[in-house]
Design a protein around this motif. Structure first.
Motif, PDB file in Angstrom:
ATOM      1  N   VAL A  73      20.191 -57.259 -99.928  1.00  7.20           N
ATOM      2  CA  VAL A  73      20.118 -58.616-100.455  1.00  7.20           C
ATOM      3  C   VAL A  73      19.210 -58.589-101.675  1.00  7.20           C
ATOM      4  CG1 VAL A  73      19.448 -61.016-100.025  1.00  7.20           C
ATOM      5  CG2 VAL A  73      20.455 -59.650 -98.182  1.00  7.20           C
ATOM      6  N   LEU A  74      19.720 -59.080-102.802  1.00  9.43           N
ATOM      7  CA  LEU A  74      18.955 -59.128-104.041  1.00  9.43           C
ATOM      8  C   LEU A  74      18.735 -60.594-104.416  1.00  9.43           C
ATOM      9  CD1 LEU A  74      17.742 -57.720-106.547  1.00  9.43           C
ATOM     10  CD2 LEU A  74      20.022 -57.791-107.561  1.00  9.43           C
ATOM     11  N   ILE A  75      17.476 -61.029-104.387  1.00 13.50           N
ATOM     12  CA  ILE A  75      17.117 -62.388-104.780  1.00 13.50           C
ATOM     13  C   ILE A  75      16.605 -62.323-106.212  1.00 13.50           C
ATOM     14  CG2 ILE A  75      15.683 -64.402-104.272  1.00 13.50           C
ATOM     15  CD1 ILE A  75      15.493 -63.409-101.377  1.00 13.50           C
ATOM     16  N   ALA A  76      17.299 -63.013-107.121  1.00 14.53           N
ATOM     17  CA  ALA A  76      17.011 -62.878-108.547  1.00 14.53           C
ATOM     18  C   ALA A  76      16.591 -64.208-109.152  1.00 14.53           C
ATOM     19  CB  ALA A  76      18.223 -62.326-109.284  1.00 14.53           C
ATOM     20  N   GLY A  77      15.371 -64.247-109.682  1.00 10.45           N
ATOM     21  CA  GLY A  77      14.931 -65.376-110.475  1.00 10.45           C
ATOM     22  C   GLY A  77      15.247 -65.140-111.939  1.00 10.45           C
ATOM     23  N   LEU A  78      14.842 -66.081-112.797  1.00  4.55           N
ATOM     24  CA  LEU A  78      15.105 -65.945-114.226  1.00  4.55           C
ATOM     25  C   LEU A  78      14.057 -65.068-114.891  1.00  4.55           C
ATOM     26  CD1 LEU A  78      16.657 -66.690-116.796  1.00  4.55           C
ATOM     27  CD2 LEU A  78      15.181 -68.720-116.982  1.00  4.55           C
ATOM     28  N   THR A  79      12.811 -65.496-114.874  1.00  2.00           N
ATOM     29  CA  THR A  79      11.713 -64.745-115.474  1.00  2.00           C
ATOM     30  C   THR A  79      10.413 -65.271-114.901  1.00  2.00           C
ATOM     31  OG1 THR A  79      10.708 -64.037-117.576  1.00  2.00           O
ATOM     32  CG2 THR A  79      11.461 -66.319-117.455  1.00  2.00           C
ATOM     33  N   PRO A  80       9.406 -64.428-114.734  1.00  2.00           N
ATOM     34  CA  PRO A  80       8.112 -64.935-114.287  1.00  2.00           C
ATOM     35  C   PRO A  80       7.565 -65.950-115.305  1.00  2.00           C
ATOM     36  CG  PRO A  80       8.186 -62.534-114.162  1.00  2.00           C
ATOM     37  CD  PRO A  80       9.389 -62.965-114.945  1.00  2.00           C
ATOM     38  N   GLY A  81       6.948 -67.012-114.812  1.00  2.00           N
ATOM     39  CA  GLY A  81       6.301 -67.973-115.692  1.00  2.00           C
ATOM     40  C   GLY A  81       4.846 -67.609-115.911  1.00  2.00           C
ATOM     41  N   TRP A  82       4.138 -68.476-116.623  1.00  2.00           N
ATOM     42  CA  TRP A  82       2.730 -68.218-116.900  1.00  2.00           C
ATOM     43  C   TRP A  82       1.933 -68.041-115.610  1.00  2.00           C
ATOM     44  CZ3 TRP A  82      -1.272 -66.445-119.140  1.00  2.00           C
ATOM     45  CH2 TRP A  82      -2.544 -66.865-118.760  1.00  2.00           C
ATOM     46  N   ARG A  83       2.160 -68.897-114.629  1.00  2.00           N
ATOM     47  CA  ARG A  83       1.374 -68.805-113.392  1.00  2.00           C
ATOM     48  C   ARG A  83       1.584 -67.459-112.720  1.00  2.00           C
ATOM     49  NH1 ARG A  83       1.359 -72.942-108.159  1.00  2.00           N
ATOM     50  NH2 ARG A  83      -0.437 -71.989-107.131  1.00  2.00           N
ATOM     51  N   GLN A  84       2.844 -67.022-112.649  1.00  2.00           N
ATOM     52  CA  GLN A  84       3.121 -65.723-112.028  1.00  2.00           C
ATOM     53  C   GLN A  84       2.502 -64.583-112.837  1.00  2.00           C
ATOM     54  OE1 GLN A  84       5.715 -68.132-112.363  1.00  2.00           O
ATOM     55  NE2 GLN A  84       5.225 -68.725-110.252  1.00  2.00           N
ATOM     56  N   CYS A  90       9.847 -59.354-117.127  1.00  2.00           N
ATOM     57  CA  CYS A  90       8.511 -59.690-117.598  1.00  2.00           C
ATOM     58  C   CYS A  90       8.527 -61.092-118.202  1.00  2.00           C
ATOM     59  CB  CYS A  90       8.014 -58.661-118.618  1.00  2.00           C
ATOM     60  SG  CYS A  90       7.660 -57.044-117.882  1.00  2.00           S
ATOM     61  N   PRO A  91       7.390 -61.777-118.203  1.00  2.00           N
ATOM     62  CA  PRO A  91       7.353 -63.177-118.633  1.00  2.00           C
ATOM     63  C   PRO A  91       7.844 -63.367-120.063  1.00  2.00           C
ATOM     64  CG  PRO A  91       5.318 -62.578-117.519  1.00  2.00           C
ATOM     65  CD  PRO A  91       6.073 -61.303-117.726  1.00  2.00           C
ATOM     66  N   VAL A  92       8.725 -64.334-120.232  1.00  2.00           N
ATOM     67  CA  VAL A  92       9.249 -64.699-121.548  1.00  2.00           C
ATOM     68  C   VAL A  92       8.814 -66.131-121.859  1.00  2.00           C
ATOM     69  CG1 VAL A  92      11.329 -65.134-122.921  1.00  2.00           C
ATOM     70  CG2 VAL A  92      11.205 -63.123-121.434  1.00  2.00           C
TER      71      VAL A  92
END
Length: 371
Positions: free
Chosen positions: A111-122, A249-251
């Motif tokens: 199972v691959l759970i995919a977000g868009l990109t880490p935000g500033w908080r992450q 990586c954060p964008v």
């Protein structure tokens, strides 16, 4: 992508304030802070081992240098981390900065759970956790793992994501798939307690048919796979689950978290290149995982990958909403998509016989299970 070759390491060694020490043995390269005359020494002279097991070892070392130059804080400010030493790429109003928590890969996940990109908080949590882990004596891969566990989907988003995965029935499915894996790997003719419920079953059952026959017997085994929002790591750390971001990586767009819409990912050569490079590596290390995309922007990226042959649309739980509190329609979106997602979950049959060739060839891929 893979780590630097020997020549690349030598060039980097010549330009870095870090000093390389030979600790002996393959993969035992160690980077030590200078004893004096550098902010690195303030971190206690720790060394960086296991760099050859990272995807971006050069970026990790630069990030360690930046964090070593900062005092310890409960939380860092944007002006301290959005700095040239952490900048990876830029194009116009878009900037990509480094965070270490997507260095981790898994060849065993289904199972691959995919977000868009880490935000500033992450990003802030990831780098702060990396710094503390290195101070506590973790090697580079261990620091990345700790950063991953703390930073991924941090905040209320993690709570809502776990609730949605529970509603989807993922914990029970993981139990079924573990039973299927166990049955598939059982030598022919060998008796095991787990197969007691299959007495009298026709010969030749595959792992999934065996699992269907064991559902009642597995009720106790499934109980320990019930996860609550108060257990932030248990489900996401399951060995059959892998989490990532299509932009690892954060964008940022003009310093704000990139939302996936301005510009659309498909219209940005920079973002498309990053996404295809990273997700190509992720998908190559697994074999046809079930993919849970967190939101429409991720779905758009997956459709691009499907068009290029990286995945099948049948692998994807289309319609899974972004779990952020900023998405006020997330609950109604989830309920609307739930019947279709449940049908895809029922039809999904993980292949436990497949062994990824990537893990033997790519030392840069790090398995969660190895730590």
């Amino acid at each position: 992508m893979a780590g630097m070759d020997h020549a690349g390491w030598e060039r980097y060694r010549g330009s870095s304030p870090l000093q390389r020490a030979d600790c002996g043995g393959e993969g035992s390269s160690r980077w030590s802070w200078p004893a004096q005359g550098s902010a690195m020494a303030e971190l206690g002279g720790y060394g960086l081992q296991g760099l050859d097991r990272l995807r971006r070892p050069d970026a990790f070392v630069r990030a360690a240098e930046v964090m070593a130059s900062l005092p310890e804080r409960d939380r860092y400010e944007r002006g301290e981390l959005l700095v040239p030493g952490l900048l990876l790429k830029s194009s116009g109003r878009l900037q990509e900065y480094y965070a270490p928590h997507n260095e981790i890969a898994s060849s065993r996940a289904k199972v691959l759970i995919a977000g868009l990109t880490p935000g500033w908080r992450q990003m802030e949590i990831s780098l702060r956790t990396m710094r503390r882990a290195l101070l506590d004596g973790r090697d580079a891969p261990g620091a990345c793992l700790m950063a991953k566990r703390e930073a991924r989907f941090a905040g209320s988003m993690r709570r809502d994501l776990l609730a949605m995965l529970e509603r989807l029935g993922l914990p029970g499915k993981l139990a079924e798939w573990e039973a299927a894996e166990s049955a598939a790997r059982e030598p022919a003719g060998k008796h095991s307690p787990a197969s007691d419920g299959l007495a009298g079953s026709p010969a030749g059952l595959d792992g999934h048919e065996a699992a269907d026959g064991m559902k009642e017997q597995n009720s106790a085994a499934q109980a320990h796979l019930h996860f609550s929002a108060g257990e932030p790591f248990a489900l996401l750390d399951h060995r059959l689950v892998h989490t990532t971001s299509v932009l690892p990586c954060p964008v940022f767009m003009d310093g704000a978290n990139y939302s996936g819409h301005r510009p659309p990912l498909r219209r940005s050569p920079l973002l498309a290149e990053i996404m295809i490079g990273h997700m190509g590596t992720e998908l190559s290390s697994m074999h046809k995982p079930l993919i849970i995309p967190l939101g429409r922007a991720v779905e758009e990226a997956l459709r691009l990958l499907a068009a290029d042959g990286w995945l099948s649309e049948a692998q994807v739980l289309w319609g899974f909403p972004h779990p952020s509190g900023a998405n006020g329609s997330r609950h109604s979106q989830f309920e609307a998509a739930l019947p279709g997602m449940l049908e895809r979950m029922r039809d999904f049959k993980p292949d436990f016989a497949y062994q990824s060739p990537a893990m033997g060839a790519e030392r840069s891929l790090l398995n969660l299970e190895e730590l």
